[in-house]
Design an enzyme around this catalytic site. Structure first.
Site, mmCIF file in Angstrom:
data_model
loop_
_atom_site.group_PDB
_atom_site.id
_atom_site.type_symbol
_atom_site.label_atom_id
_atom_site.label_comp_id
_atom_site.label_asym_id
_atom_site.label_seq_id
_atom_site.Cartn_x
_atom_site.Cartn_y
_atom_site.Cartn_z
ATOM 1 N NE ARG A 1 37.088 30.356 54.825
ATOM 2 C CZ ARG A 1 36.175 30.470 55.783
ATOM 3 N NH1 ARG A 1 36.421 29.948 56.975
ATOM 4 N NH2 ARG A 1 35.028 31.083 55.563
ATOM 5 C CG ASP B 1 37.213 29.627 61.299
ATOM 6 O OD1 ASP B 1 36.382 30.104 60.487
ATOM 7 O OD2 ASP B 1 37.020 28.547 61.892
ATOM 8 C CE LYS C 1 29.579 41.769 39.509
ATOM 9 N NZ LYS C 1 29.127 40.396 39.348
ATOM 10 C CG HIS D 1 34.773 45.729 37.699
ATOM 11 N ND1 HIS D 1 34.007 44.622 37.964
ATOM 12 C CD2 HIS D 1 35.038 45.690 36.369
ATOM 13 C CE1 HIS D 1 33.811 43.941 36.860
ATOM 14 N NE2 HIS D 1 34.423 44.562 35.867
ATOM 15 C CE LYS E 1 34.961 47.625 32.621
ATOM 16 N NZ LYS E 1 36.261 47.092 32.220
ATOM 17 C CD GLU F 1 31.136 38.006 30.605
ATOM 18 O OE1 GLU F 1 32.014 37.956 31.482
ATOM 19 O OE2 GLU F 1 29.960 37.639 30.776
ATOM 20 C CG ASP G 1 27.759 37.236 36.961
ATOM 21 O OD1 ASP G 1 28.192 37.511 38.096
ATOM 22 O OD2 ASP G 1 28.503 36.917 36.017
ATOM 23 C CG HIS H 1 28.873 44.776 35.805
ATOM 24 N ND1 HIS H 1 29.441 45.316 36.942
ATOM 25 C CD2 HIS H 1 29.404 43.527 35.700
ATOM 26 C CE1 HIS H 1 30.261 44.443 37.494
ATOM 27 N NE2 HIS H 1 30.246 43.349 36.764
ATOM 28 C CE LYS I 1 37.211 41.293 28.766
ATOM 29 N NZ LYS I 1 38.365 41.052 29.669
#
Length: 489
Positions: A50, A92, A147, A177, A181, A215, A234, A239, A344
């Site tokens: 934008r 736009d 996602k 993703h 891996k 995490e 999430d 995942h 992590k």
């Protein structure tokens, strides 16, 4: 999988090119593909956003972000070539007529176009409307959907329907993703290229499986988005269920997209529903409170910037999932994911059953079961815990636990570990859907997840607090301890 050859020229059109995902992952991934000689010399990268920028300003932004996010440093020759591929178009997204500018920017229909939707899913339909109105959709084009695809089953259907009006299913690439891996892909090889595991990968040999995605970060300024999603939407719905499906699926007929997706779908559909009747026994949801991480104080979820005072959104989920089929009946899959945990850390641990009889009692009173650990991050690799004789001349047979450790960084020290987005971007460009999620998989995953979310609403219990820097609520330990097991930490 792709053979990486005979690649036709393409135009990778990134909607949301100045967003966080594009800057951190997509553009660095495309640079690495260029570095490896895996982009056609005539291919272009078209940034669409934008903001008002000219090409020089966009190239400067890209250069700055590549410098920041490409760990190995930049090759000046490749960088110049990569920057020369760039095109920028201000647009736009909700104004259909503005897509006529994009029509003039893109090359003719002879180029294969990859439209990457790195935007909020709510405007996927607007983008498709604009592309169609500007005559920018052909049968050769592909679209990548980032996602989350929806907030629940019904909203996912709406988004998929909006895109499916203009693109056929074989043109749609729903990205997760985790499927790019190295260690997740290695699951296919471990399971189906090694008879040691192929013949012992079922309820007769495996006691249980743990999947942990921890995490250490909090919500990093994403409070508004995250509070509407939570850890269930999430992380679990996409995942962790994708990893579970690769672990649990039956052997595919081959490595084609249709074969792999079909078996993954069967595994997801075989998950035992969790509803109001069993929600307390099968799940734990938590929310991090004030605590300490690496010796420093960190705020709780409700004390983060922009937080709502009475939010019941979960930042931690633990689930005892079960699969109702011949292979896995009676084998629990324990899923655990959360924010503000000690490190992590993402791994899969497959616990095999104990030996039925021990002839080494004098040395080892109770033989521990073998464990296969697949480390997803940070140190990718595979580890097999097993028993071994201690060298020596003593008359007594002495044994101990040992680990066979295949660390990718040690074993392939001269081989760079490819980032997931690099592999997935290449597969899109080469037209291979094996590592992408079908619509049926998305809807089956939402069906299972929605039942849990609805049960939480009906019971109306707030999430259990846990101190930031810990491994989650105490009740998550009880979830697995009830079965006389414990989390691997």
């Amino acid at each position: 999988m792709s053979t990486f050859d005979s690649q036709a020229p393409s135009e990778v059109v990134i909607f949301g090119a100045l967003g966080d995902l594009s800057r951190r992952k997509l553009l660095p991934a495309l640079y690495q593909l260029d570095c490896a000689g895996l982009l056609n010399p005539a291919s272009r990268i078209v940034g669409v956003a934008r903001q008002e920028h000219d090409l020089k300003e966009f190239a400067t932004i890209v250069n700055e972000n590549l410098t920041k996010f490409v760990k190995e440093g930049l090759d000046p020759v490749v960088l110049e070539r990569f920057l020369n591929r760039l095109v920028y178009q201000q647009l736009d997204f909700k104004e259909t007529s503005s897509f006529n500018k994009l029509f003039k920017t893109l090359k003719g229909a002879n180029e294969t176009r990859v439209y990457y939707f790195s935007t909020a899913p709510a405007i996927f339909g607007d983008i498709c409307d604009g592309l169609y109105a500007a005559n920018l959709i052909t049968d050769k084009d592909r679209v990548v959907m980032e996602k989350p695809i929806g907030h629940c089953l019904e909203s996912s259907k709406v988004i998929n329907d909006q895109v499916s009006r203009f693109f056929k299913e074989e043109q749609i690439y729903r990205i997760d993703h985790y499927l790019g891996k190295e260690t997740v892909l290695n699951l296919l090889v471990l399971r189906f290229a090694n008879s040691l595991f192929t013949t012992n990968w079922d309820r007769n040999s495996i006691d249980h499986v743990q999947i942990t995605v921890a995490e250490s970060v909090g919500i990093e300024g994403r409070w508004g988005f995250y509070d509407d999603a939570g850890q269930m939407r999430d992380m679990i719905q996409n995942h962790l269920l994708q990893v579970l499906s690769l672990l649990a699926m039956e052997p595919p007929a081959d490595l084609s997209a249709d074969s792999i997706r079909l078996e993954k779908l069967k595994a997801i559909k075989a998950l035992v529903p969790i509803d109001r009747m069993n929600i307390k026994d099968k799940t734990v949801r938590g929310q991090y409170a004030d605590g300490y991480l690496n010796g420093s104080p960190v705020p709780g979820y409700l004390n983060e910037e922009g937080a709502k005072e009475n939010s019941n959104t979960e930042t931690f989920v633990a689930i005892k999932a079960e699969i109702d089929n011949w292979r896995w009946a009676g084998v629990p899959f324990y899923l655990r994911t959360g924010k503000r945990m000690p490190a992590k850390h993402s791994e899969i641990v497959v616990h095999f059953k104990e030996q039925p009889h021990n002839i080494f009692k004098e040395s080892y009173s109770e033989l521990p079961a073998n464990k296969l650990t697949i480390r997803l991050q940070p140190d990718e690799g595979v580890e097999l815990q097993m028993m071994n004789k201690i060298p020596g001349i003593a008359s007594q047979m002495l044994i101990q636990e040992n680990k066979l450790d295949l660390s990718f960084s040690d074993t392939y020290e001269n081989q760079r570990v490819v980032d997931a987005y690099e592999r997935l971007m290449l597969e899109v460009i080469n037209g291979n859907q094996s590592l992408f999620v079908s619509r049926d998989e998305v809807e089956a995953a939402w069906t299972w997840a929605d039942s849990i979310i609805e049960a939480w609403k009906e019971t109306n219990e707030p999430p259990k607090p846990y101190p930031a820097g810990s491994w989650g609520p105490v009740s998550s330990i009880a979830l697995i301890a009830r079965d006389d097991r414990q989390w691997v930490e």
